[in-house]
Design an enzyme around this catalytic site. Structure first.
Site, PDB file in Angstrom:
ATOM      1  N   GLU A 178       0.813  -1.396   0.039  1.00  0.00           N
ATOM      2  CA  GLU A 178      -0.013   0.029  -0.003  1.00  0.00           C
ATOM      3  C   GLU A 178       0.982   1.368   0.008  1.00  0.00           C
ATOM      4  O   GLU A 178       0.297   2.433   0.194  1.00  0.00           O
ATOM      5  CB  GLU A 178      -0.948   0.017   1.417  1.00  0.00           C
ATOM      6  CG  GLU A 178      -1.870  -1.137   1.217  1.00  0.00           C
ATOM      7  CD  GLU A 178      -3.204  -0.900   0.145  1.00  0.00           C
ATOM      8  OE1 GLU A 178      -3.721   0.039   0.302  1.00  0.00           O
ATOM      9  OE2 GLU A 178      -3.570  -1.935  -0.468  1.00  0.00           O
ATOM     10  N   HIS A 254      -4.880   1.620   7.088  1.00  0.00           N
ATOM     11  CA  HIS A 254      -3.284   2.019   6.862  1.00  0.00           C
ATOM     12  C   HIS A 254      -2.643   2.431   8.206  1.00  0.00           C
ATOM     13  O   HIS A 254      -3.407   2.875   9.105  1.00  0.00           O
ATOM     14  CB  HIS A 254      -3.267   2.978   5.960  1.00  0.00           C
ATOM     15  CG  HIS A 254      -3.543   2.689   4.598  1.00  0.00           C
ATOM     16  ND1 HIS A 254      -4.255   3.447   3.514  1.00  0.00           N
ATOM     17  CD2 HIS A 254      -3.191   1.696   3.955  1.00  0.00           C
ATOM     18  CE1 HIS A 254      -4.430   2.891   2.371  1.00  0.00           C
ATOM     19  NE2 HIS A 254      -3.773   1.670   2.605  1.00  0.00           N
ATOM     20  N   CYS A 375      -3.066  11.275   3.639  1.00  0.00           N
ATOM     21  CA  CYS A 375      -3.470  10.284   2.374  1.00  0.00           C
ATOM     22  C   CYS A 375      -3.207  11.096   1.152  1.00  0.00           C
ATOM     23  O   CYS A 375      -2.810  10.410   0.304  1.00  0.00           O
ATOM     24  CB  CYS A 375      -4.844   9.877   2.627  1.00  0.00           C
ATOM     25  SG  CYS A 375      -5.483   9.011   4.034  1.00  0.00           S
TER      26      CYS A 375
HETATM   27  O1  SUG Z   1      -7.580   3.058  -0.137  1.00  0.00           O
HETATM   28  N1  SUG Z   1     -10.606   5.134  -0.164  1.00  0.00           N
HETATM   29  C1  SUG Z   1      -9.179   4.959  -0.038  1.00  0.00           C
HETATM   30  C2  SUG Z   1      -8.658   5.844   1.136  1.00  0.00           C
HETATM   31  C3  SUG Z   1      -7.175   5.989   0.902  1.00  0.00           C
HETATM   32  C4  SUG Z   1      -6.617   6.685   2.035  1.00  0.00           C
HETATM   33  N2  SUG Z   1      -5.117   6.636   2.302  1.00  0.00           N
HETATM   34  C5  SUG Z   1      -4.145   6.552   3.227  1.00  0.00           C
HETATM   35  N3  SUG Z   1      -4.796   6.333   4.472  1.00  0.00           N
HETATM   36  N4  SUG Z   1      -3.048   6.682   2.917  1.00  0.00           N
HETATM   37  C6  SUG Z   1      -8.907   3.596   0.271  1.00  0.00           C
HETATM   38  O2  SUG Z   1      -9.627   2.816   1.209  1.00  0.00           O
HETATM   39  C7  SUG Z   1     -12.769   4.815  -1.248  1.00  0.00           C
HETATM   40  C8  SUG Z   1     -13.305   4.577  -2.819  1.00  0.00           C
HETATM   41  C9  SUG Z   1     -14.720   4.644  -2.579  1.00  0.00           C
HETATM   42  O3  SUG Z   1     -15.321   3.879  -1.734  1.00  0.00           O
HETATM   43  O4  SUG Z   1     -15.428   4.986  -3.761  1.00  0.00           O
HETATM   44  C10 SUG Z   1     -11.390   4.612  -1.240  1.00  0.00           C
HETATM   45  O5  SUG Z   1     -10.794   4.176  -2.229  1.00  0.00           O
END
Ligand code: SUG
Length: 448
Positions: A178, A254, A375
């Protein structure tokens, strides 16, 4: 070779793309799940992100931008059997597999902390900056991001005397990766050799290792070790630590939702790691080997319960080094609205430690999908010669801010509901917008 003196850490924020929407695609990410199928506002999302970039650039922090990815991902839809003209393909995907259509339209590349893991030249054996695009293979809607992420990184960091952009790890569960969301660097200063901390959620080849029960652990130890090898990191300055599986089961998908590090400081929740004492001791020892001293700022669960950390995204903050040696904590506005977190932060400032300033931003469009300030950015520490060698068109300043804002206002919708993804006009609008973005960023052929 990199010089130590004036290295700077650039934050590469993701420019939110025109198809930002709420499709509930991220099982284990509470916000994504809770806001599924609500209407998004892509224009506002992009403007909120740009406002953060502009404000931090204006404060003198090194700020740059990473472009959104082409959407919809026609290659994905064609690879699973949807054919015909673009309009026919979109109509059939909407009828037969609306979730796959949402995956192909996902705006998730905006969270560039997941774009790659980055090791600055100060840490690597060959003295170059290493990038490994993350395969993000735990989620279908993110599992193809590495293709465009690698392309963008290779366009920006094209000078192979300074930069190496590896291929993503094999896209199989053993190598679930990730990116920087599970990676933190600690060092006396940005330009000194530092320790790199990799936080993994599970171990593929050890059935006895603890693992979450409810939600997936997206990062494996095997992936973290592979990235450390590819980057040529020194074992004595590389620390692998297991995330606490119980917090993954509470929505900490994460590590950057429960800990953040910068300089010599690690800001973390007492429940972040499977073995808190062992993890902190390992960091202390490795950092001492870098002639630096760990400052552990530990947040207890009585002060901030894990549920409040997840709801407010307190730890999904950016810690930014200021010229006077102090640090600013960049938090989402939700932190000011959560009583426990607000109380904790007031006390933190009053204590008079290294963190002496809070900067908050309204990032609600991103937060509703589980993405806070941390993020939205990928950290890349660069020496002056490396900074000069990267593509300059992505560096944020007032002029780029003005051009991007005008571009967003020209092309983005202010409302996107699930059914809008079936509209063939949306695909055409995005294509036009992205073609116009290439010259703004000075990246011709990026979307070819
Ligand atoms: O991978 N949300 C992302 C958020 C990422 C956050 N990044 C970090 N913590 N570094 C994920 O879960 C949601 C998309 C949706 O539901 O349409 C999404 O992909």
């Amino acid at each position: 070779m990199a010089t130590m003196a004036a290295a700077r850490e650039f934050n590469f924020d993701g420019l939110v793309g025109p198809s930002h929407n709420y499709a509930g695609l991220s099982f284990g990410n509470v916000a994504s799940f809770n806001n599924v199928k609500s209407a998004s506002n892509p224009r506002q999302a992009a403007l909120q992100g740009l406002a953060k970039m502009r404000a931090l650039a204006a404060r003198g922090f090194a700020q740059a931008v990473l472009p959104p990815h082409a959407r919809p991902n026609f290659a994905l839809l064609r690879s699973v059997g949807f054919g015909g003209s673009d309009a026919e393909l979109l109509a059939r995907a909407w009828r037969e597999a609306p979730v796959l259509l949402a995956c192909a339209y996902s705006g998730a590349p905006m969270w560039t902390a997941n774009a790659a893991t980055v090791s600055p030249s100060f840490d690597t054996a060959d003295g170059r900056v290493h990038f490994t695009p993350a395969n993000l293979n735990n989620k279908l809607h993110r599992a193809f991001e590495y293709v465009s992420a690698a392309r963008a990184l290779r366009a920006i960091f094209h000078d192979q005397r300074h930069f190496v952009v590896h291929d993503a790890l094999p896209s199989t569960p053993a190598f679930g990766d990730e990116g920087a969301a599970n990676h933190t660097r600690l060092a006396a200063q940005h330009g000194a050799a530092g320790l790199e901390l990799f936080v993994y959620g599970r171990v593929e080849f050890d059935a006895a290792a603890p693992a979450p029960r409810r939600y997936p652990a997206r990062q494996t130890l095997e992936a973290s070790q592979a990235v450390a090898r590819l980057h040529g990191l020194a074992p004595a300055r590389t620390v692998f630590v297991q995330q606490n599986p119980q917090v993954i089961d509470q929505g900490v998908f994460h590590n950057d939702v429960i800990a953040v590090g910068n300089g010599e400081l690690l800001f973390y929740h007492e429940d972040a790691f499977a073995d808190e004492a062992g993890s902190i001791e390992a960091l202390r020892t490795a950092l001492a080997g870098c002639a630096a001293q760990l400052q552990a700022v530990r947040v207890g669960r009585e002060a901030v319960p894990v549920a409040d950390a997840v709801a407010s995204y307190l730890f999904n903050s950016q810690l930014l080094s200021k010229p006077d040696g102090k640090m600013a904590l960049v938090v989402p506005r939700e932190c000011r609205e959560n009583a426990a977190v607000e109380r904790y932060l007031a006390q933190l400032l009053q204590d008079g430690g290294t963190i002496d300033e809070l900067i908050d931003f309204d990032l609600r469009q991103s937060m509703r999908n589980g993405g806070g300030p941390a993020c939205l950015r990928l950290r890349v520490a660069l020496s002056p010669s490396e900074a000069a060698a990267m593509h300059q068109g992505v560096i944020m300043d007032e002029q780029l801010y003005a051009r991007l804002t005008a571009w967003v206002e020209r092309h983005y919708r202010d409302r996107l509901a699930p059914a809008d993804l079936a509209d063939p006009q949306l695909a055409r609008e995005i294509e036009t917008a992205l073609q116009e973005l290439e010259p703004i960023l000075g990246l011709p052929g990026l979307y070819a």
